[in-house]
Design an enzyme around this catalytic site. Structure first.
Site, PDB file in Angstrom:
ATOM      1  N   CYS A  98      -7.956  34.302 -36.984  1.00  0.00           N
ATOM      2  CA  CYS A  98      -9.313  33.310 -36.790  1.00  0.00           C
ATOM      3  C   CYS A  98      -8.775  31.909 -36.649  1.00  0.00           C
ATOM      4  O   CYS A  98      -7.663  31.572 -37.002  1.00  0.00           O
ATOM      5  CB  CYS A  98     -10.187  33.621 -37.621  1.00  0.00           C
ATOM      6  SG  CYS A  98      -9.602  33.165 -39.547  1.00  0.00           S
ATOM      7  N   ASP A 113      -4.070   5.891  -5.420  1.00  0.00           N
ATOM      8  CA  ASP A 113      -5.331   6.592  -5.986  1.00  0.00           C
ATOM      9  C   ASP A 113      -4.922   6.838  -7.570  1.00  0.00           C
ATOM     10  O   ASP A 113      -5.876   7.319  -8.246  1.00  0.00           O
ATOM     11  CB  ASP A 113      -5.699   7.911  -5.401  1.00  0.00           C
ATOM     12  CG  ASP A 113      -5.960   7.730  -3.852  1.00  0.00           C
ATOM     13  OD1 ASP A 113      -6.655   6.655  -3.669  1.00  0.00           O
ATOM     14  OD2 ASP A 113      -5.670   8.625  -3.059  1.00  0.00           O
ATOM     15  N   CYS A 169       0.924  -1.197  -0.018  1.00  0.00           N
ATOM     16  CA  CYS A 169       0.124  -0.006  -0.038  1.00  0.00           C
ATOM     17  C   CYS A 169       0.821   1.248   0.035  1.00  0.00           C
ATOM     18  O   CYS A 169       1.974   1.005  -0.073  1.00  0.00           O
ATOM     19  CB  CYS A 169      -0.821   0.145   1.194  1.00  0.00           C
ATOM     20  SG  CYS A 169      -0.084   0.240   2.762  1.00  0.00           S
ATOM     21  N   CYS A 177       3.575   1.712   2.819  1.00  0.00           N
ATOM     22  CA  CYS A 177       4.976   1.088   2.601  1.00  0.00           C
ATOM     23  C   CYS A 177       5.773   1.841   1.548  1.00  0.00           C
ATOM     24  O   CYS A 177       6.785   2.005   1.914  1.00  0.00           O
ATOM     25  CB  CYS A 177       4.548  -0.401   1.849  1.00  0.00           C
ATOM     26  SG  CYS A 177       3.594  -1.335   2.697  1.00  0.00           S
ATOM     27  N   CYS A 220      -6.539  30.377 -39.517  1.00  0.00           N
ATOM     28  CA  CYS A 220      -5.119  30.641 -39.429  1.00  0.00           C
ATOM     29  C   CYS A 220      -4.369  29.550 -38.614  1.00  0.00           C
ATOM     30  O   CYS A 220      -3.557  28.748 -38.767  1.00  0.00           O
ATOM     31  CB  CYS A 220      -4.972  31.796 -38.861  1.00  0.00           C
ATOM     32  SG  CYS A 220      -5.927  33.353 -39.799  1.00  0.00           S
ATOM     33  N   ASP A 279      -5.432  11.221  -2.853  1.00  0.00           N
ATOM     34  CA  ASP A 279      -4.454  11.969  -2.474  1.00  0.00           C
ATOM     35  C   ASP A 279      -3.141  10.975  -2.607  1.00  0.00           C
ATOM     36  O   ASP A 279      -1.875  11.596  -2.514  1.00  0.00           O
ATOM     37  CB  ASP A 279      -4.307  12.595  -1.189  1.00  0.00           C
ATOM     38  CG  ASP A 279      -4.363  11.503  -0.317  1.00  0.00           C
ATOM     39  OD1 ASP A 279      -4.839  10.404  -0.349  1.00  0.00           O
ATOM     40  OD2 ASP A 279      -3.517  11.713   0.994  1.00  0.00           O
ATOM     41  N   ASP A 296     -11.612   9.002  -1.952  1.00  0.00           N
ATOM     42  CA  ASP A 296     -10.590   8.010  -1.328  1.00  0.00           C
ATOM     43  C   ASP A 296     -11.212   8.582   0.070  1.00  0.00           C
ATOM     44  O   ASP A 296     -11.346   9.582   0.501  1.00  0.00           O
ATOM     45  CB  ASP A 296      -9.438   8.432  -1.819  1.00  0.00           C
ATOM     46  CG  ASP A 296      -8.335   7.470  -0.958  1.00  0.00           C
ATOM     47  OD1 ASP A 296      -8.667   6.167  -0.682  1.00  0.00           O
ATOM     48  OD2 ASP A 296      -7.369   8.358  -0.366  1.00  0.00           O
TER      49      ASP A 296
END
Length: 988
Positions: free
Chosen positions: A136, A865, A57, A60, A139, A861, A654
């Site tokens: 425009c 994730d 995870c 770790c 271009c 975060d 999360d």
């Protein structure tokens, strides 16, 4: 229980030490040099990639990353838990790969060196180019296609609103000079803003150089410096351009070398900025249009007076009608002479623009203007020449049509450029945050200040010590080495409360120091600073096209040819109707015949049609929207993110670090055996202090309160320490075997768990807490309850989202008991909770919701994730999260407040409604304007649009679209958020 321990531990890596002070936001990680090493002493950095097994995870990964970063000579370390990889950027003089590998293994994971990376391995660079002369979307499309056709170009984006191109290219295949040539071949001026090469550039002005030999001596002295990549000399301008590696050298070193060369007769300073910046170019363009418009008025007003006003004043009319040759009058000669400079000198830009467009097989607004004004001018010339050669010809000239048309179009372009300049105010304000000067300190070996010197802030180099006094701006990114104060960071992060800073805390350039003196060590300077990165991010966002822009691009391809056909058809229809008496002669004004009436209608159709308004509808709104977002602490990465965010009807949160603070704290201690709490925590802390796990840190932090010295406690020695990944730790302390961990760890060691301990664990789980058991000599003696408190306002934010018809879902790797408890606290229904989810499963669940018809936003975060952030329609990274999460996201919430999720969605909805309004106006204008200009109202009402009024209407349409977008600058976040009490959290 193991899952619960791990998931709750996936927390923010930057732990606040401010106690009751406001929490500090996280900034992108800063380069770190070994203490005492000067920038000049450091050799080139190296990269190493390790395979790390056993990580499960983000906790770790965070443990590994922190352990590596504690080594001397580590510049950066990024750990990818999903792929089991750790990439390390380091300085070989201070640390080697084997030391890094051993450090990873000391944390409790298996590490293998895969390969060493060369610093020059990049095969993609991104360069930015300013393009002058685009009017425009036709271009910008022409330039974009030309760039995409160049071999080695991987992606090219051209933005009409910013007049810039962003090109991803392979430097091994194509150089940026070839890209500039490709643009110039399309007929537009190209100026390089940045080449994307991994080095800094600076221009210096050198006084006192009298001969070419002196310049060569200076060049040789600079070339000898380490880190200098290239030198260009411009003797006529007294200018030297240097490319260099900022890790090795810097501008102050160059100035010192120049001024000590040649008996100190040379003086050097940073070259004054001339025409490089976007703002400078924009101001020059505004002045240019203003001058052209004023000069056109000088000629156009007399033309207007002689043709429209003086004809009603008898005395003057008689003089103007005086015949010179045959039927040629004085008035016609005057109008011809006055309108010719307007047509061919002031209006020359329209001829060059038309030529460039037609040469590449496209047609733009310049083509319409050139055709319309030429038709009016050359018909008038024909009329004048006929009058001069014929004693009976009675014709009318339209010189006022061509000159007034050009004047009004120039006025429209002037107002448009003026308004477009205001759309990029956000970038200008960000760039103005950097202070002009800084106070440089010189320290002795003991760290005492021996000298202060005020320098230009652009001369700051890495590792410089800068003094920041109260009320002044922080001159550079860095960290505090002395002093304490509060710093106002609202201009960067949007966080309104001053943030406490003390020794070791990071500071960001451009923020305001409030009440104390700080000494900071500069770590990121120039283009590497956080301020520069935010500016680049906002600039890139303004470059990126929203998908809805494709609608305007498709229309623009066929718009001009269609208008030319309509214009010709209008003229032909009215001409044939007049020739064959299809309408009463009374319809024809007394001053013209049926051919001239038909010509007026045809010219009006040609000049009223406006492709510019369509082309500006999306980019101007995106520019203002992203700029407003940046000022509110919401960084939106482009039009795609804006467009997707306005459709969001499902948000996946999360849990750890997003809905919760992400900093675990011990909230309860239960002892099952009579012993002093201080002694209990001494044994536990002595065991846990060797662990990098966030829960272990929470325990150690709590244990400090029971010691005599809270700041620097001395724990008993721990022997035979062992970290059991995902379960806990074990060690021998004071000849006692201490085991701290979850239920499964106790069972693995055959430790009997009393019923009381089981009840305590169940109670903790019901309160959304993590239970940790402590065993001394194989007997469970206590249970600790660790909680990760909810973020302030989390419940209110979920409630407001519900009122906005947005479904809230919580996903976590934690156990179901904790997940359901947290969900109840924030007001998320049990059916919208997903627990015990691995990182890849989070992404799968996001895809399932998308398949069900939801437009999904993911708010997270951590590293774990990232897959879900990428999989979601819109990824939102909490600013205090990891750099990997921020990189993967579409929107970055700088303040780490959940309320900004609502701000992001609301702003995107407001921006997109503004884009819709712009399109309705631009299309509606053309759909209504062209038929009126073609004379559809003339038969019934006698109303017709003269060409010069049609031209004024065309100019006004572009200005109105830009002004409509500018109204977004007054965006205010939803009133519901103003009533939301976002309180600071005090973590003991």
């Amino acid at each position: 229980m193991a899952t619960k321990l791990l998931a709750l531990a996936c927390i923010n890596r930057n732990e606040s030490r401010t106690g009751g002070l406001s929490p500090r936001p996280h900034y992108p990680s800063m380069p770190k040099y070994p203490r005492g090493a000067a920038a000049e002493e450091i050799t080139a950095e190296a990269k190493a990639l390790f395979a790390v097994s056993g990580m499960s995870c983000a906790a770790c990964a965070g443990s590994v990353e922190k352990a590596i970063k504690r080594l001397p000579g580590i510049r950066e370390a990024v750990v990818d838990v999903l792929n089991g990889r750790a990439q390390v950027l380091f300085f070989p003089d201070f640390v080697n790969e084997e030391t890094i590998r051993e450090t990873i293994e000391d944390v409790g994971f298996q590490a293998t060196l895969i390969q060493e990376h060369d610093n020059n391995e990049r095969s993609t660079q991104v360069c930015r180019i300013r393009i002058n002369g685009m009017t425009c979307t036709s271009c910008s499309s022409t330039v974009e296609l030309a760039l995409q056709a160049v071999q080695g170009v991987q992606k090219a984006q051209v933005a009409l609103a910013t007049e810039e191109a962003e090109v991803q290219y392979d430097p091994k295949v194509v150089s940026y000079t070839q890209l500039l040539e490709a643009i110039e071949d399309t007929g537009f001026e190209a100026i390089l803003i940045s080449s994307g090469e991994d080095m800094s550039k600076i221009d210096l002005e050198v006084d006192g150089v009298r001969t070419e030999r002196s310049m060569r001596i200076i060049e040789q002295s600079l070339e000898a410096l380490p880190g200098v990549q290239g030198i260009d000399l411009y003797p006529e301008m007294k200018k030297i351009s240097l490319s260099y590696k900022p890790d090795v050298t810097g501008p102050r070193t160059f100035i010192d070398v120049i001024e000590t060369t040649g008996s100190r007769r040379f003086k050097a300073k940073i070259f004054p900025e001339g025409g490089g910046g976007r703002e400078t170019h924009r101001n020059e363009e505004i002045k240019q249009y203003y001058r052209s418009f004023m000069w056109s008025l000088v000629f156009t007003i007399p033309v207007f007076l002689t043709s429209m006003v003086f004809m009603y004043i008898p005395g003057i009319k008689r003089g103007l009608d005086t015949k010179v040759v045959n039927m040629l009058s004085v008035g016609e000669i005057l109008r011809w002479g006055l309108s010719t400079p307007v047509q061919f000198i002031i209006g020359w830009r329209f001829y060059t623009g038309s030529y460039k467009a037609l040469r590449h097989g496209s047609a733009n607004m310049d083509v319409l203007i050139a055709l319309g004004t030429n038709a009016a001018y050359f018909y008038s010339v024909y009329s004048v020449l006929r009058a001069a050669t014929s004693p009976h010809f009675k014709g009318t000239d339209f010189f006022e049509t061509s000159s007034m048309l050009i004047s009004f179009i120039l006025l429209g372009k002037y107002l448009e450029v003026l308004a477009k300049g205001k759309t990029s105010d956000a970038i200008a304000k960000l760039m103005d945050l950097a202070p002009e000067t800084a106070t440089l300190l010189t320290l002795d070996e003991e760290g005492n200040v021996i000298n202060e010197e005020e320098i230009d802030s652009r001369l700051i180099q890495k590792n410089d010590i800068i003094k920041i006094i109260p009320g002044s701006k922080v001159a550079s990114d860095g960290f505090v080495i002395w002093g304490q104060s509060h710093v106002n960071e609202s201009m960067i992060t949007g966080e309104s409360r001053p943030v406490a800073k003390r020794k070791g805390d990071t500071v960001i350039g451009g923020t305001l120091n409030e009440n104390g003196v700080l000494h900071i060590k500069a770590t990121r300077v120039g283009s590497e600073s956080a301020l520069s990165q935010i500016v680049r991010l906002v600039e890139s966002a303004q470059m990126a096209k929203a998908p809805v822009q494709k609608f305007a691009d498709r229309i623009s391809k066929y718009f001009v040819p269609l208008v030319i056909m309509l214009s010709f058809s209008t003229w032909l229809a009215w001409f044939l109707a007049g020739k064959y008496h299809g309408y009463p002669e009374s319809w024809i004004p007394s001053s013209m015949d049926s051919f001239q009436l038909a010509l007026q209608f045809g010219i009006s159709v040609m000049v009223i049609a406006c492709p510019c308004a369509l082309g500006l509808a999306t980019p101007t709104a995106v520019m203002v929207g992203t700029g407003v977002g940046a000022s509110q602490g919401v960084l939106i990465k482009g039009g795609q993110a804006l467009e997707s965010a306005h459709k969001v009807n499902c948000i996946v949160f999360d849990k750890t670090g997003t809905l919760t603070v992400g900093k675990p704290v011990v909230v309860n201690t239960r002892l099952l055996k009579n012993m002093v709490l201080r002694e209990f925590y001494e044994l536990v802390a002595a065991t846990e202090v060797n662990s990098e796990h966030p829960l272990a840190k929470a325990v150690v932090e709590y244990a400090k309160k029971f010691g005599e010295d809270e700041e620097n406690p001395i724990w008993p020695e721990a022997r035979d320490f062992a970290s059991i990944t995902g379960h806990g730790v074990k060690a021998i302390v004071r000849n006692k075997e201490i085991v701290v961990g979850n239920k499964s760890l106790m069972l693995d060691y055959n430790i009997i768990i009393p019923a009381d301990a089981e009840d305590m664990l169940a109670e903790a789980e019901g309160l959304a807490q993590t239970g940790i058991m402590v065993s001394i000599d194989r007997e469970v003696v206590g249970v600790l309850a660790i909680s990760d408190p909810l973020k302030p306002g989390a419940r209110e934010v979920v409630s407001i989202l519900k009122s906005m018809k947005v479904r809230s879902i919580m996903v976590t790797g934690d156990n179901w008991g904790t997940a359901n408890s947290i969900a109840r606290e924030v007001g998320i229904e049990g059916t919208s909770v997903i627990a015990e989810a691995k990182p890849e499963q989070k992404a799968e669940r996001v895809k399932e919701f998308q398949a069900s018809g939801y437009t999904v936003a993911m708010v997270g975060d951590g590293i774990n994730d990232s897959p879900a952030l990428v999989a979601a329609d819109v990824g939102m990274a909490i600013g205090a999260g990891t750099d990997i999460a921020i990189e993967a996201a579409d929107i970055v919430l700088m303040k780490s407040n959940l309320e900004d999720v609502i701000t992001a969605i609301d702003l995107s909805r407001k921006t997109f409604s503004r884009i819709r309004l712009n399109y309705i106006w631009a299309l509606g204008y053309n759909v209504l304007g062209i038929p009126i200009a073609a004379g559809t109202l003339f038969p019934s009402t006698g109303f017709r649009l003269p060409p010069w009024i049609a031209g004024a209407a065309m100019a006004a349409s572009s200005v109105s679209v830009v002004c409509c977008s500018l109204l977004l600058k007054y965006y205010k976040r939803p009133k519901k958020l103003n009533n939301l009490d976002i309180r600071g959290i005090k973590i003991e």
